[in-house]
Design an enzyme around this catalytic site. Structure first.
Site, short mmCIF file in Angstrom:
data_model
loop_
_atom_site.label_atom_id
_atom_site.label_comp_id
_atom_site.label_asym_id
_atom_site.label_seq_id
_atom_site.Cartn_x
_atom_site.Cartn_y
_atom_site.Cartn_z
N ILE A 158 -9.06 -1.74 -23.33
CA ILE A 158 -9.68 -2.61 -22.33
C ILE A 158 -9.08 -2.34 -20.96
O ILE A 158 -9.80 -2.21 -19.96
CB ILE A 158 -9.52 -4.10 -22.72
CG1 ILE A 158 -10.29 -4.39 -24.00
CG2 ILE A 158 -10.01 -5.01 -21.59
CD1 ILE A 158 -10.02 -5.77 -24.58
N CYS A 207 -2.15 -7.42 -22.84
CA CYS A 207 -1.17 -7.16 -23.89
C CYS A 207 -1.39 -8.13 -25.05
O CYS A 207 -1.99 -9.19 -24.88
CB CYS A 207 0.24 -7.28 -23.35
SG CYS A 207 0.58 -8.82 -22.48
N PRO A 208 -0.90 -7.80 -26.24
CA PRO A 208 -1.04 -8.72 -27.37
C PRO A 208 -0.09 -9.90 -27.22
O PRO A 208 0.90 -9.84 -26.49
CB PRO A 208 -0.65 -7.85 -28.57
CG PRO A 208 0.26 -6.80 -28.00
CD PRO A 208 -0.27 -6.53 -26.62
N ARG A 236 -4.94 -13.21 -24.31
CA ARG A 236 -4.62 -14.36 -25.14
C ARG A 236 -4.05 -15.47 -24.27
O ARG A 236 -3.21 -15.21 -23.39
CB ARG A 236 -3.61 -13.99 -26.24
CG ARG A 236 -4.18 -13.12 -27.34
CD ARG A 236 -5.21 -13.86 -28.18
NE ARG A 236 -5.76 -13.06 -29.28
CZ ARG A 236 -6.89 -12.38 -29.20
NH1 ARG A 236 -7.58 -12.38 -28.06
NH2 ARG A 236 -7.34 -11.70 -30.23
N ASP A 260 -10.30 -16.29 -19.38
CA ASP A 260 -11.32 -16.37 -20.42
C ASP A 260 -10.73 -16.94 -21.70
O ASP A 260 -11.45 -17.17 -22.67
CB ASP A 260 -11.89 -14.97 -20.70
CG ASP A 260 -13.05 -14.99 -21.67
OD1 ASP A 260 -14.08 -15.60 -21.34
OD2 ASP A 260 -12.93 -14.41 -22.76
N GLU A 265 -7.93 -23.39 -28.36
CA GLU A 265 -9.38 -23.23 -28.18
C GLU A 265 -10.13 -23.86 -29.35
O GLU A 265 -9.84 -23.51 -30.51
CB GLU A 265 -9.73 -21.75 -28.07
CG GLU A 265 -9.12 -21.09 -26.85
CD GLU A 265 -9.26 -19.60 -26.82
OE1 GLU A 265 -9.02 -19.00 -25.76
OE2 GLU A 265 -9.57 -19.00 -27.89
N HIS A 284 -13.92 -18.13 -23.51
CA HIS A 284 -13.58 -17.06 -24.45
C HIS A 284 -14.83 -16.30 -24.91
O HIS A 284 -15.03 -16.04 -26.10
CB HIS A 284 -12.83 -17.61 -25.66
CG HIS A 284 -12.04 -16.55 -26.39
ND1 HIS A 284 -10.89 -16.82 -27.08
CD2 HIS A 284 -12.25 -15.21 -26.53
CE1 HIS A 284 -10.42 -15.70 -27.62
NE2 HIS A 284 -11.23 -14.71 -27.29
#
Length: 317
Positions: A158, A207-208, A236, A260, A265, A284
């Site tokens: 991405i 990043c994760p 995230r 986003d 959530e 999201h």
């Protein structure tokens, strides 16, 4: 072969076809499943597909017929991977199904800020232009992206697509990731995180979420950013200390944020970002273009066919 999808609605609200899954086996589709519905719905399944429905160790222990779990997303934190491995249940995910869609949302938030499109469109709707003595008007200074610096935290698929778009806007690019990429294109510089935060006009997170990156963007990090800068998060929600970001926006320590994703959530009504100034929040759905969802479904079907052929692809446990 019995296949159960526990939460299908977000992937396919009705505009995609389940035909390829139906060709594999007996398919049962649920729009969404509560935690206490999972065992009853999946107890006879050979294959379970989940997007955000959590499969814990306790739930997996109650599904003795289960042979395969397919996560209909890239992130796999919804499944207890260790428990699945001990039960000899392979878990697969769907990587890189929509980097273009998410990158598009990054720039939707950026352009929403730089052009102040909604504010001007609303002003026109309220009659401001018809009453203007001039042929045009601006409520806020508009900003050109040319020559501005984009800081990318993480450099996966991405982020690389975001970089390509940024280069098309003639922007400068800084990158920080866990390890320095070996194949950085010309014109993209690798820097430490503090340098990136202090020198970027736009900071975009890619990043994760790990124990090391939890609340990576906290009050200290926000203090390093330019007062004129913008933070974008399409990765995230947990990467950002939401209380610190809300305060930074209120105190104008940064100019704007576009997100986003949130830490919870759907968000709780008291999430501080919901009433923060100078922020745009999308629910999201950066991933959810029809094209990206179709690609996700295609890859998920390919994962199942590979499993049936005893050559598991995209296994994560």
């Amino acid at each position: 072969m019995k296949i159960v999808i526990l939460d299908a609605l977000t992937l396919n609200p009705g505009d995609l076809s389940w035909q390829e899954l139906k060709a594999i086996g007996e398919l049962t589709v649920y729009d969404r499943s509560a935690h206490d519905e999972v065992v009853e719905r999946a107890q006879n399944a050979d294959i379970v597909l989940t997007n955000k429905t959590v499969l814990t160790k306790e739930l997996l222990a109650q599904l003795p017929k289960l042979k395969y779990i397919g996560v209909l997303a890239t992130g796999t934190n919804v499944v207890d991977l260790d428990a699945a491995a001990k039960l000899n249940i392979p878990v697969t995910n769907v990587p890189a199904y929509g980097p273009d869609a998410v990158a598009q949302m990054v720039f939707a938030h950026i352009l929403h800020f730089t052009q102040r499109l909604s504010e001007h469109a609303n002003a026109v709707r309220r009659g401001r232009w018809t009453k203007s003595p001039d042929f045009c008007f601006t409520l806020y200074p508009l900003m050109s992206l040319k020559g501005k610096t984009m800081g990318l935290v993480g450099f996966g698929d991405i982020a690389k697509q975001v970089a390509r778009i940024a280069l098309a806007f003639d922007m400068k690019i800084l990158v920080h990731s866990r390890t320095c990429p070996a194949d950085l294109p010309s014109g993209i510089g690798y820097v430490d995180l503090n340098t990136l935060l202090g020198n970027s006009d736009f900071v975009s997170l890619h990043c994760p979420l790990t124990p090391q990156t939890d609340k990576l963007i906290d009050a200290q990090a926000l203090d390093l950013m330019k007062p004129s800068s913008m933070l974008i998060n399409t990765a995230r929600g947990g990467l950002v200390d939401e209380q610190a970001l809300s305060l930074a926006l209120e105190q104008e320590k940064i100019a704007y944020a576009g997100v986003d994703v949130l830490s919870q959530e759907p968000p709780a009504a008291d999430n501080p970002l919901l009433n923060a100034p100078n922020i745009s929040i999308s629910p999201h759905n950066a991933w959810a273009t029809k094209e990206a969802r179709q690609n996700l479904l295609n890859i998920a079907v390919g994962n199942i066919n590979a499993f049936i052929a005893d050559r598991i692809e995209n296994r994560v446990n």
